[in-house]
Design an enzyme around this catalytic site. Sequence first.
Site, PDB file in Angstrom:
ATOM      1  CG  HIS A  68     103.315  69.329 158.262  1.00  0.00           C
ATOM      2  ND1 HIS A  68     103.420  67.971 158.086  1.00  0.00           N
ATOM      3  CD2 HIS A  68     104.181  69.652 159.247  1.00  0.00           C
ATOM      4  CE1 HIS A  68     104.313  67.486 158.929  1.00  0.00           C
ATOM      5  NE2 HIS A  68     104.789  68.487 159.653  1.00  0.00           N
ATOM      6  CD  GLU A 114     100.994  67.631 155.375  1.00  0.00           C
ATOM      7  OE1 GLU A 114     101.699  68.341 154.612  1.00  0.00           O
ATOM      8  OE2 GLU A 114     101.435  67.074 156.397  1.00  0.00           O
ATOM      9  CB  CYS A 139     107.891  67.855 158.201  1.00  0.00           C
ATOM     10  SG  CYS A 139     108.294  68.553 159.816  1.00  0.00           S
TER      11      CYS A 139
HETATM   12  N1  GLN Z   1     110.928  64.734 163.737  1.00  0.00           N
HETATM   13  C1  GLN Z   1     111.122  65.944 163.004  1.00  0.00           C
HETATM   14  C2  GLN Z   1     111.153  67.166 163.908  1.00  0.00           C
HETATM   15  O1  GLN Z   1     110.675  67.121 165.022  1.00  0.00           O
HETATM   16  C3  GLN Z   1     110.084  66.111 161.909  1.00  0.00           C
HETATM   17  C4  GLN Z   1     108.687  66.222 162.398  1.00  0.00           C
HETATM   18  C5  GLN Z   1     107.656  66.034 161.314  1.00  0.00           C
HETATM   19  O2  GLN Z   1     107.888  65.402 160.290  1.00  0.00           O
HETATM   20  N2  GLN Z   1     106.469  66.548 161.545  1.00  0.00           N
HETATM   21  O3  GLN Z   1     111.634  68.182 163.528  1.00  0.00           O
END
Ligand code: GLN
Length: 533
Positions: free
Chosen positions: A510, A512, A383
């Site tokens: 994600h 995970e 992410c």
């Molecule tokens: N801050 C980034 C976004 O909002 C990544 C968010 C994250 O790593 N979950 O896109």
Amino acid sequence: MTKYVFITGGVLSSVGKGVTTASVALLFKSMDYNVTVIKIDPYLNVDAGTMNPYAHGEVFVTEDGGETDLDIGHYERFLNMNLSKKNNITAGQIYYAVIMKERKGEYLGATVQIIPHVTNEIKQRIREVGKEYDADLVFIEIGGTVGDIEGLPFLEAARQMRLEEGFNSVAFIHVALVPTLKVTGEQKTKPVQHSVQELRRIGIQPDIVVARCERPLDPEAKSKIALFSNVPPEAVISNYDVANIYEVPIILMRQMLHKILAQRLALECREPNLSPWLSFLEKVTKSVKPVRIAMIGKYTKLRDSYISITEAVKHASAYLGIKPIFKWLESTDIENGYIDIEKELADINGALILPGFGKRGTEGKIKAIKYLREHNIPTLGICFGFQLMVVEIARNVIGLDNANSAELDPMTPHPVVNLLPSQQGISTIGGSMRLGAINIKLYRGSKVYEAYGREIISERHRHRYGVNIKYIDVFESAGFTVSGVSLDDESVIEFMELKNHPLFIGTQSHPEFKSRPLAPSPLYISFLSKASQ
Ligand code: GLN
């Protein structure tokens, strides 16, 4: 008929109530009962989404896009099942619903009060979850510790439920810390005694007391707890420290917790079938080859901030027969020059660039990414970690000076990561990100396609920003290619990977959150297998 088991906590929070709850639920699932688990968080936030990871650890995301407490992650991993946002009830949700009902006139004429209106709302939601899962057993973990003011309405609702559902349909397990005095080695039971007294004062008699302790309870400590808690000695269970949390169900089973609880609930006590679980544990024990993984993020001082990621690494490692050794690197310290990355990353086999929000530590992450890319070290960006890989390549490979994510520098001349079009115009913060399970199309011939072995996959999400597609052509010509896009909207980039590198993959998702001991994440398997070569 559905039965309910409430799990309360005493003495301290964070003593492993979530793992205990997940373990007991697993024992009953393994006895072929249909189970579900609820986490109650007595705070006033509507969900965990707006909380700093330092306060409560990771925000766990469910399939249906709930931003929940990290204990939901333990339940999903132990039970190998998906739960919903409804499995995490907060005081914020309860009060919000009650007040909305009052405004709609649903309680017309009545004085709206904690008892019965708030407690009724709590009981109704617990029963609804049980119904939705068609559960034989609902395990309800009440967050915090007995004696907290904000937890009282929930304990009161639990007390009422025993009366309404009948004695054999509701049971209570109390989990509390039994500290050991360093000097004498003595196990001190007074704090448990007090927390059980507090429970009984509000009308709840625990059926089982689970003592969290460093080593199994001494017979004297056990009988003391039994006497003061008003339970038979066999209902005092030691939940002692183990190297691997996945051993807890076995520890509890050996002390017959499942039998005592089944008896108490007038349920048939079948033999738990834990063979898949045991073979996972055996794999962990047999995995000895060390693989050093750098964990690069800004919340590294509280490991719970990334718990699903460390667990995903452990699941895939057991599958591959390797033993992960984590090296935590705080990105702010890299940024400020307190960490010499050349030295710290020299003996690393693989690196994870961790998710996050906000500017602090980002230049440190970018510095580490550059090193990992240039030194051909297998690297996975999750992410925010992926977004910073994009920034690093834009700056250092393509030569776009001061390229950045618009989240970090709204004035950047090259916003290679920007707000998703679907997020424009959203002004509320809570529950408004791109959340939950989303289908992704992977490109044939890519490393991620090979990892998943399929074209269409689904992973969970939690973000507002994404790769700016205006720059895709430049990235492609620099060898950083798109390997997966959102199935419904191909302009949302889900995976990118670097050519001419052993493994340099970034994902907007994600993975995970879907990794489990019995179903490790294909992406983590792929990453760790490269790292272990
Ligand atoms: N801050 C980034 C976004 O909002 C990544 C968010 C994250 O790593 N979950 O896109």
